[in-house]
Design a protein around this motif. Structure first.
Motif, PDB file in Angstrom:
ATOM      1  N   LEU A 126     -23.779 -15.043  74.456  1.00  9.56           N
ATOM      2  CA  LEU A 126     -24.247 -15.292  75.816  1.00  9.56           C
ATOM      3  C   LEU A 126     -23.393 -16.341  76.514  1.00  9.56           C
ATOM      4  O   LEU A 126     -23.158 -16.250  77.725  1.00  9.56           O
ATOM      5  CB  LEU A 126     -25.721 -15.700  75.813  1.00  9.56           C
ATOM      6  N   GLN A 127     -22.887 -17.309  75.774  1.00 14.19           N
ATOM      7  CA  GLN A 127     -21.974 -18.291  76.361  1.00 14.19           C
ATOM      8  C   GLN A 127     -20.686 -17.619  76.829  1.00 14.19           C
ATOM      9  O   GLN A 127     -20.171 -17.910  77.912  1.00 14.19           O
ATOM     10  CB  GLN A 127     -21.665 -19.407  75.361  1.00 14.19           C
ATOM     11  N   THR A 128     -20.175 -16.712  76.021  1.00 10.34           N
ATOM     12  CA  THR A 128     -18.961 -15.978  76.387  1.00 10.34           C
ATOM     13  C   THR A 128     -19.197 -15.121  77.623  1.00 10.34           C
ATOM     14  O   THR A 128     -18.394 -15.110  78.556  1.00 10.34           O
ATOM     15  CB  THR A 128     -18.503 -15.098  75.204  1.00 10.34           C
ATOM     16  N   ALA A 129     -20.297 -14.401  77.637  1.00 12.19           N
ATOM     17  CA  ALA A 129     -20.621 -13.561  78.795  1.00 12.19           C
ATOM     18  C   ALA A 129     -20.805 -14.408  80.049  1.00 12.19           C
ATOM     19  O   ALA A 129     -20.375 -14.013  81.139  1.00 12.19           O
ATOM     20  CB  ALA A 129     -21.882 -12.747  78.508  1.00 12.19           C
ATOM     21  N   ALA A 130     -21.434 -15.566  79.908  1.00 12.35           N
ATOM     22  CA  ALA A 130     -21.639 -16.455  81.054  1.00 12.35           C
ATOM     23  C   ALA A 130     -20.300 -16.931  81.609  1.00 12.35           C
ATOM     24  O   ALA A 130     -20.098 -16.982  82.834  1.00 12.35           O
ATOM     25  CB  ALA A 130     -22.499 -17.647  80.651  1.00 12.35           C
ATOM     26  N   ARG A 131     -19.366 -17.267  80.739  1.00 10.59           N
ATOM     27  CA  ARG A 131     -18.032 -17.694  81.196  1.00 10.59           C
ATOM     28  C   ARG A 131     -17.320 -16.573  81.937  1.00 10.59           C
ATOM     29  O   ARG A 131     -16.696 -16.796  82.974  1.00 10.59           O
ATOM     30  CB  ARG A 131     -17.195 -18.153  79.999  1.00 10.59           C
TER      31      ARG A 131
END
Length: 176
Positions: A126-131
């Protein structure tokens, strides 16, 4: 949970009006369908995310432009595939889905998207997708949050070795 907080239960003119307000925010709860020991349901992570989110939203001033999406119940759980009932989506599918939904919300005019995650196995995803979403839609603030790392003082309530070894299907999750 007041009906007016569920985006999918509103008419489009209501959503348009809320999205145009300063600080307009959508919270998207995330869970997983995976084993939680022999004693807990497969949807434990999503259950926690929804219950905490609904309690917080119910306590907010009703005029705040904060809505929630339906639970994303199927997540990324490949480490649990050996257990019956576990359903895990590939990381690229979840990232593409999150980015696509984020584009739709930004296009509607929402300013913030909070990813309220109850499943520890997809924090970095989710952190990757948010970035990625922030890079594509810089006007949309995207904040991934993990249920178990947010509340101040929660660590002291969880006994060792569960605190250091992990919460999965342990005393904290089972008691809740």
């Amino acid at each position: 949970m007041p009906q007016q907080r569920h985006l999918e239960q509103l008419a489009w003119p209501q959503v348009q009006e809320l999205a145009a307000q300063p600080g307009s925010t959508v919270v998207w709860p995330w869970g997983a369908v995976e084993q939680h020991g022999p004693q807990l349901p497969l949807g434990t992570d999503g259950l926690f995310a929804e219950r905490v989110l609904d309690a917080v939203l119910a306590a907010l001033e009703p005029s705040l432009p904060i809505l929630r999406l339906p639970l994303q119940s199927i997540g990324f759980s490949p480490e649990h595939r050996g257990f019956s009932g576990t359903i895990s989506l590939p990381p690229q599918v979840l990232i593409e889905q999150l980015v696509a939904v984020g584009h739709e919300l930004a296009g509607t005019g929402f300013q913030r998207l909070v990813l309220f995650n109850g499943h520890g196995g997809q924090i970095s995803l989710l952190q990757t997708a948010a970035r990625q979403l922030r890079a594509e839609r810089p006007a949309l603030a995207v904040l991934p949050c993990f249920l178990w790392s947010g509340p101040e003082g929660i660590a002291e309530l969880i006994p060792e070795p569960e605190r250091s070894d992990g919460l999965h299907a342990g005393l904290a999750e089972t008691s809740l």
